[in-house]
Structures are given as C-alpha cells and as structure tokens.
Design a protein around this motif. Structure first.
Motif, PDB file in Angstrom:
ATOM      1  N   ALA A  48     -24.602  -2.843 -29.906  1.00 30.46           N
ATOM      2  CA  ALA A  48     -23.154  -2.932 -30.057  1.00 30.46           C
ATOM      3  C   ALA A  48     -22.559  -1.586 -30.450  1.00 30.46           C
ATOM      4  O   ALA A  48     -21.558  -1.138 -29.874  1.00 30.46           O
ATOM      5  CB  ALA A  48     -22.804  -4.002 -31.097  1.00 30.46           C
ATOM      6  N   GLY A  49     -23.197  -0.928 -31.412  1.00 28.29           N
ATOM      7  CA  GLY A  49     -22.658   0.342 -31.884  1.00 28.29           C
ATOM      8  C   GLY A  49     -22.809   1.462 -30.872  1.00 28.29           C
ATOM      9  O   GLY A  49     -21.886   2.271 -30.677  1.00 28.29           O
ATOM     10  N   LEU A  50     -23.950   1.530 -30.203  1.00 31.02           N
ATOM     11  CA  LEU A  50     -24.205   2.633 -29.282  1.00 31.02           C
ATOM     12  C   LEU A  50     -23.425   2.478 -27.985  1.00 31.02           C
ATOM     13  O   LEU A  50     -22.990   3.469 -27.394  1.00 31.02           O
ATOM     14  CB  LEU A  50     -25.702   2.727 -28.989  1.00 31.02           C
ATOM     15  N   ALA A  51     -23.245   1.237 -27.514  1.00 30.35           N
ATOM     16  CA  ALA A  51     -22.443   1.023 -26.310  1.00 30.35           C
ATOM     17  C   ALA A  51     -21.010   1.481 -26.541  1.00 30.35           C
ATOM     18  O   ALA A  51     -20.386   2.101 -25.667  1.00 30.35           O
ATOM     19  CB  ALA A  51     -22.487  -0.442 -25.906  1.00 30.35           C
ATOM     20  N   ALA A  52     -20.485   1.189 -27.718  1.00 28.12           N
ATOM     21  CA  ALA A  52     -19.123   1.614 -28.041  1.00 28.12           C
ATOM     22  C   ALA A  52     -19.014   3.130 -28.098  1.00 28.12           C
ATOM     23  O   ALA A  52     -17.922   3.692 -27.902  1.00 28.12           O
ATOM     24  CB  ALA A  52     -18.691   1.003 -29.379  1.00 28.12           C
ATOM     25  N   ALA A  53     -20.157   3.802 -28.338  1.00 30.78           N
ATOM     26  CA  ALA A  53     -20.158   5.262 -28.403  1.00 30.78           C
ATOM     27  C   ALA A  53     -20.530   5.907 -27.074  1.00 30.78           C
ATOM     28  O   ALA A  53     -20.703   7.130 -27.008  1.00 30.78           O
ATOM     29  CB  ALA A  53     -21.132   5.722 -29.491  1.00 30.78           C
ATOM     30  N   GLY A  54     -20.672   5.099 -26.021  1.00 28.68           N
ATOM     31  CA  GLY A  54     -20.869   5.654 -24.694  1.00 28.68           C
ATOM     32  C   GLY A  54     -22.271   5.637 -24.149  1.00 28.68           C
ATOM     33  O   GLY A  54     -22.509   6.123 -23.029  1.00 28.68           O
ATOM     34  N   ALA A  55     -23.236   5.076 -24.871  1.00 26.38           N
ATOM     35  CA  ALA A  55     -24.607   5.026 -24.370  1.00 26.38           C
ATOM     36  C   ALA A  55     -24.737   3.940 -23.303  1.00 26.38           C
ATOM     37  O   ALA A  55     -24.013   2.945 -23.310  1.00 26.38           O
ATOM     38  CB  ALA A  55     -25.580   4.750 -25.509  1.00 26.38           C
ATOM     39  N   ILE A  56     -25.683   4.141 -22.378  1.00 27.81           N
ATOM     40  CA  ILE A  56     -25.963   3.165 -21.333  1.00 27.81           C
ATOM     41  C   ILE A  56     -27.175   2.342 -21.765  1.00 27.81           C
ATOM     42  O   ILE A  56     -28.246   2.899 -22.038  1.00 27.81           O
ATOM     43  CB  ILE A  56     -26.251   3.858 -19.990  1.00 27.81           C
ATOM     44  N   LEU A  57     -27.017   1.026 -21.819  1.00 28.84           N
ATOM     45  CA  LEU A  57     -28.052   0.152 -22.360  1.00 28.84           C
ATOM     46  C   LEU A  57     -28.878  -0.479 -21.241  1.00 28.84           C
ATOM     47  O   LEU A  57     -28.350  -0.808 -20.176  1.00 28.84           O
ATOM     48  CB  LEU A  57     -27.421  -0.963 -23.188  1.00 28.84           C
ATOM     49  N   PRO A  58     -30.175  -0.691 -21.478  1.00 30.55           N
ATOM     50  CA  PRO A  58     -30.992  -1.422 -20.507  1.00 30.55           C
ATOM     51  C   PRO A  58     -30.710  -2.920 -20.600  1.00 30.55           C
ATOM     52  O   PRO A  58     -30.119  -3.399 -21.578  1.00 30.55           O
ATOM     53  CB  PRO A  58     -32.415  -1.110 -20.960  1.00 30.55           C
ATOM     54  N   ARG A  59     -31.145  -3.657 -19.578  1.00 34.04           N
ATOM     55  CA  ARG A  59     -31.024  -5.110 -19.639  1.00 34.04           C
ATOM     56  C   ARG A  59     -31.922  -5.656 -20.745  1.00 34.04           C
ATOM     57  O   ARG A  59     -33.117  -5.354 -20.793  1.00 34.04           O
ATOM     58  CB  ARG A  59     -31.430  -5.720 -18.300  1.00 34.04           C
ATOM     59  N   ARG A  60     -31.338  -6.463 -21.583  1.00 33.74           N
ATOM     60  CA  ARG A  60     -32.081  -6.977 -22.729  1.00 33.74           C
ATOM     61  C   ARG A  60     -33.260  -7.846 -22.306  1.00 33.74           C
ATOM     62  O   ARG A  60     -34.314  -7.840 -22.946  1.00 33.74           O
ATOM     63  CB  ARG A  60     -31.142  -7.766 -23.641  1.00 33.74           C
ATOM     64  N   ASP A  61     -33.114  -8.594 -21.201  1.00 32.48           N
ATOM     65  CA  ASP A  61     -34.177  -9.507 -20.777  1.00 32.48           C
ATOM     66  C   ASP A  61     -35.372  -8.785 -20.159  1.00 32.48           C
ATOM     67  O   ASP A  61     -36.415  -9.396 -19.933  1.00 32.48           O
ATOM     68  CB  ASP A  61     -33.635 -10.535 -19.797  1.00 32.48           C
ATOM     69  N   LEU A  62     -35.235  -7.486 -19.893  1.00 37.12           N
ATOM     70  CA  LEU A  62     -36.328  -6.731 -19.280  1.00 37.12           C
ATOM     71  C   LEU A  62     -36.983  -5.742 -20.235  1.00 37.12           C
ATOM     72  O   LEU A  62     -37.930  -5.061 -19.858  1.00 37.12           O
ATOM     73  CB  LEU A  62     -35.815  -5.969 -18.044  1.00 37.12           C
ATOM     74  N   ARG A  63     -36.484  -5.648 -21.454  1.00 31.73           N
ATOM     75  CA  ARG A  63     -37.053  -4.699 -22.415  1.00 31.73           C
ATOM     76  C   ARG A  63     -37.717  -5.430 -23.571  1.00 31.73           C
ATOM     77  O   ARG A  63     -37.476  -6.621 -23.812  1.00 31.73           O
ATOM     78  CB  ARG A  63     -35.974  -3.754 -22.954  1.00 31.73           C
ATOM     79  N   ALA A  64     -38.562  -4.708 -24.281  1.00 33.38           N
ATOM     80  CA  ALA A  64     -39.186  -5.263 -25.484  1.00 33.38           C
ATOM     81  C   ALA A  64     -38.131  -5.465 -26.564  1.00 33.38           C
ATOM     82  O   ALA A  64     -37.192  -4.670 -26.671  1.00 33.38           O
ATOM     83  CB  ALA A  64     -40.277  -4.319 -25.987  1.00 33.38           C
ATOM     84  N   PRO A  65     -38.261  -6.501 -27.377  1.00 35.47           N
ATOM     85  CA  PRO A  65     -37.233  -6.755 -28.400  1.00 35.47           C
ATOM     86  C   PRO A  65     -37.163  -5.692 -29.479  1.00 35.47           C
ATOM     87  O   PRO A  65     -36.136  -5.560 -30.149  1.00 35.47           O
ATOM     88  CB  PRO A  65     -37.653  -8.106 -28.981  1.00 35.47           C
ATOM     89  N   HIS A  66     -38.241  -4.915 -29.637  1.00 36.92           N
ATOM     90  CA  HIS A  66     -38.310  -3.946 -30.723  1.00 36.92           C
ATOM     91  C   HIS A  66     -38.088  -2.504 -30.285  1.00 36.92           C
ATOM     92  O   HIS A  66     -38.153  -1.597 -31.116  1.00 36.92           O
ATOM     93  CB  HIS A  66     -39.669  -4.069 -31.429  1.00 36.92           C
ATOM     94  N   ILE A  67     -37.832  -2.284 -28.994  1.00 36.48           N
ATOM     95  CA  ILE A  67     -37.625  -0.930 -28.478  1.00 36.48           C
ATOM     96  C   ILE A  67     -36.345  -0.909 -27.659  1.00 36.48           C
ATOM     97  O   ILE A  67     -36.155  -1.738 -26.760  1.00 36.48           O
ATOM     98  CB  ILE A  67     -38.812  -0.465 -27.612  1.00 36.48           C
ATOM     99  N   LEU A  68     -35.493   0.060 -27.959  1.00 39.08           N
ATOM    100  CA  LEU A  68     -34.235   0.232 -27.237  1.00 39.08           C
ATOM    101  C   LEU A  68     -34.167   1.665 -26.733  1.00 39.08           C
ATOM    102  O   LEU A  68     -34.072   2.603 -27.525  1.00 39.08           O
ATOM    103  CB  LEU A  68     -33.043  -0.074 -28.158  1.00 39.08           C
ATOM    104  N   CYS A  69     -34.235   1.839 -25.412  1.00 36.43           N
ATOM    105  CA  CYS A  69     -34.153   3.164 -24.805  1.00 36.43           C
ATOM    106  C   CYS A  69     -32.799   3.292 -24.120  1.00 36.43           C
ATOM    107  O   CYS A  69     -32.519   2.555 -23.165  1.00 36.43           O
ATOM    108  CB  CYS A  69     -35.281   3.386 -23.811  1.00 36.43           C
ATOM    109  N   VAL A  70     -31.983   4.208 -24.593  1.00 33.02           N
ATOM    110  CA  VAL A  70     -30.635   4.345 -24.053  1.00 33.02           C
ATOM    111  C   VAL A  70     -30.530   5.616 -23.217  1.00 33.02           C
ATOM    112  O   VAL A  70     -31.197   6.616 -23.483  1.00 33.02           O
ATOM    113  CB  VAL A  70     -29.575   4.343 -25.167  1.00 33.02           C
ATOM    114  N   ALA A  71     -29.690   5.527 -22.179  1.00 32.32           N
ATOM    115  CA  ALA A  71     -29.426   6.666 -21.307  1.00 32.32           C
ATOM    116  C   ALA A  71     -27.970   7.091 -21.488  1.00 32.32           C
ATOM    117  O   ALA A  71     -27.214   6.472 -22.262  1.00 32.32           O
ATOM    118  CB  ALA A  71     -29.713   6.292 -19.856  1.00 32.32           C
TER     119      ALA A  71
END
Length: 385
Positions: A307-330
């Motif tokens: 929520a915080g990073l998307a508002a700051a302009g980061a591109i988020l991966p699909r939650r259903d395709l990533r591990a719940p404990h790792i968030l890699c943003v572009a």
C-alpha cells in the motif's frame, strides 16, 4: 498470526531491517549457542566425546521437522551448492536429455549442471522469465514442449531469489514424474516460511541453508535425499560415511561398505559444534512458531508495504504469483543504482536484485518498521525525482 518477535533479537528500534532474504539477524538464543560453542573450543579437554553425535542428530531432527521428513533422510552439508554437487554425483542425466533451470535463478542449482553438461552429453535448458510473472506455467510449458529432447531433471528454486516468484511444486512434480524426470529443489527461500509437502511433491533432492530464513549461521545447510537416491556414492569419502571405520577401534578399516540412510552423504568435518548447534536452535525456534503463523505475519507486513510503496510510485508484482514473505518492486524508469544505499543511510534496509528492490520482512519486524521503511522510500525517491 505470530506476534512480533523483536524482543528475541538485538535490533535497535530505529533500524528497519527488511532484508531476511539476504541474511537474517541471529536471535539472542542462537548467538548464545554460538558463544557456548566457541567456549567449548577454547577448552577442548572439557568437551564430552558424545557431544558431536548428539548435535548431529539434534540438527538433523530439527531440519526434518521443518520439512516433515524423517531425520534419517537428511544429510548435514555446508551449503546449497555442495548439496547440488552431491546430487550431481548421485544422479547423472542421460546423454541427449534436458535439464531445466530457471532464467537468472541463483547460481547454486544451475552451475553444477552447466559444468557437467559438455562431458556428460545432456543440455541445460533455461526456462525464460515469464512476462506475466507466472513461473509455474512457464515450467509446465517447458516440460511439455513438443519436439524437445526428454526432460531428465528440473533443478530449480521453489521461490526465485531475485523476484520472489513462486514455482508451484505440487503442479510441476507430477508432470516431471510422468516424464520419468527427477526433481531437485533449492528451498532456500521456502523452508520454514512456506508449506512444503515433501510426501506429495516427492522430490529427489531438496536443499536449504540456515543463514537466511531459518535464523542460523553461515556454513550450515541441510539436504533431503529421497530413499531411492540413497545408494549413491557420496561427494566426500568420510569414515562416518562407511559402516565401520573408526579411530577408536581396531582394525581401523573394519567395514568399508557405505553406511545406510542419508547420513552417508554428510559433509567432512561435520563435528562443527559451534555452528551446528546454532543452526539447530534457529530451526527449533522456527518450528515452534509454526510455518503458517510465520507466513501470516510476513504476508501482513508485505501487504502494508504494498500500500505504501504503490502510493510512492513503485510497480508491484501480482500477489498470487509471489511468495508471501518477499516483495520485489520495480520502477517505471528503472531502479536508481544508489537507491539501496540511500535507504540504508536512513536505516532502512533492502537488497537490489536484478533491477528490482527485494524487500523481505521476518518475525522480528512490525508495522513501525514498515512505516519507517515506506517513509524512507518516499523521502529518497522524492529527492531523486
């Protein structure tokens, strides 16, 4: 959901360490085990001769508990790459076959097969990074590719180290079995924090280290070896890998037949009573908290980060395709090369990985850490713009 375990670690309040996928802080109890081990080495005449065997089996049981397997099917090894080398000694892909690896997967499950392929006559096929992030579908397609040589082995991480993408082993394992192929799993980013149903997946080999998610030291790792693979020749020739080679008895080489179970594949110098006990304590803590409770905590923290990073302009991966404990943003224009350093200057820590920012909270993180990280991210990216 597991409550925050920060009190069990030595982490200053102003540090937002969201980098468990690189290395985790050691819990105080694990540090204490290491200090005790160092003290034993300082006074070796006081060490109980029976200690080593007790520690071997304690660590083996702890690793087995995380995986839901019997301790006798677990080998004590120093690293994932060592374990893959063991697998390469046991299993030889037939000439003319394919070994599947993931594009830009960690070196450990990849390089061993690349090194062996020219002399052994098989090919290493790289499964290309899927544009939609669905690694499972990409592996399925590679297995089923029409006109391709037969697949003999998939040597893959169950969670891609660089983007957090998940390979659903319950989907691909039956396809490999139907093709008569073996499966090697690098579970570095899954053991302890994601469900691993070894009985259902039935991998030939599954390996994980302790210095990341299971709160242990460097130089300790564990390898599940399926019973059908346990009659192979070990990578190292050790006395404990044989039935009866002992310095305490005569004759020394009493029985050179290999020892049964995965214990024959234990590394040389396994009597590492400093790191081995540290590894056991960390794994026991993880098992005590429970995989589901740990994953729930990490997922909650990453959802707050999203929520915080998307508002700051980061591109988020699909939650259903990533591990719940790792968030890699572009990032729309790519990641600034100095972004991790600028964040670290504000005591907010994550790792640069192949053009993305890999953020990985663990049991010691809380909502304040997340908010501190997001604030640092906003400050740094606003300044860069």
């Amino acid at each position: 959901m597991l409550p925050c375990q920060r009190a069990l670690f030595d982490i200053p309040r102003d540090v937002a360490w969201l980098n468990a996928a690189a290395w985790s802080p050691l819990p105080l109890a694990v540090q204490a085990a290491g200090h005790a081990g160092v003290a034993r080495k300082g006074r070796p005449w006081e060490v109980d001769p029976a200690l080593a065997a007790v520690q071997h089996e304690r660590a083996r049981r702890a690793a087995g508990l995380l995986l839901g397997v019997s301790a006798e099917n677990v080998a004590l090894i120093p690293s994932v790459s060592y374990g893959v080398a063991v697998a390469g000694k046991i299993f030889v892909p037939p000439a003319g076959s394919r070994v599947l690896v993931l594009e830009e997967d960690h070196a450990s499950p990849v390089l061993e097969w690349m090194a062996r392929a020219p002399a052994q006559g098989f090919t290493v096929e790289t499964v290309a990074r899927p544009a939609d992030g669905d690694w499972t579908a990409a592996v399925e397609a590679a297995i089923a590719r029409q006109g391709a040589p037969p697949v003999s082995l998939a040597s893959i991480s169950s969670v891609h180290w660089a983007d957090g993408g998940v390979v659903d082993l319950l989907r691909i394992a039956p396809l490999l079995r139907a093709a008569g192929a073996a499966l090697l799993v690098d579970a570095t980013h899954a053991a302890g924090v994601m469900p691993i149903d070894v009985a259902a997946i039935d991998p030939d080999f599954l390996i994980f280290p302790t210095y990341k998610w299971v709160l242990g030291p460097y130089g300790r790792a564990f390898m599940y070896i399926a019973k059908r693979r346990q009659d192979g020749i070990p990578l190292e020739q050790t006395p404990f890998g044989r039935r009866a080679v002992s310095a305490e008895r005569s004759p020394y080489f009493a029985d050179l037949a290999y020892a049964p179970t995965a214990r024959r594949f234990d590394m040389g110098e396994r009597d590492h009573f400093i790191g081995l006990e540290m590894a056991a304590v960390g794994m026991e803590m993880m098992a005590g908290w429970g995989q589901a409770a740990i994953a729930a905590r990490c997922a909650m923290l990453n959802e707050r980060l999203e929520a915080g990073l998307a508002a700051a302009g980061a591109i988020l991966p699909r939650r259903d395709l990533r591990a719940p404990h790792i968030l890699c943003v572009a990032f729309p224009g790519g990641m600034a090369a100095d972004l991790p350093e600028r964040l670290a200057a504000l005591r907010a820590y994550a790792a640069p990985r192949l053009g993305r920012l890999r953020i990985s909270p663990h049991v010691y993180n809380d909502e304040e850490d997340v908010d501190r990280f997001v604030d640092a991210f906003r400050r740094v990216t606003r300044r860069a713009a």
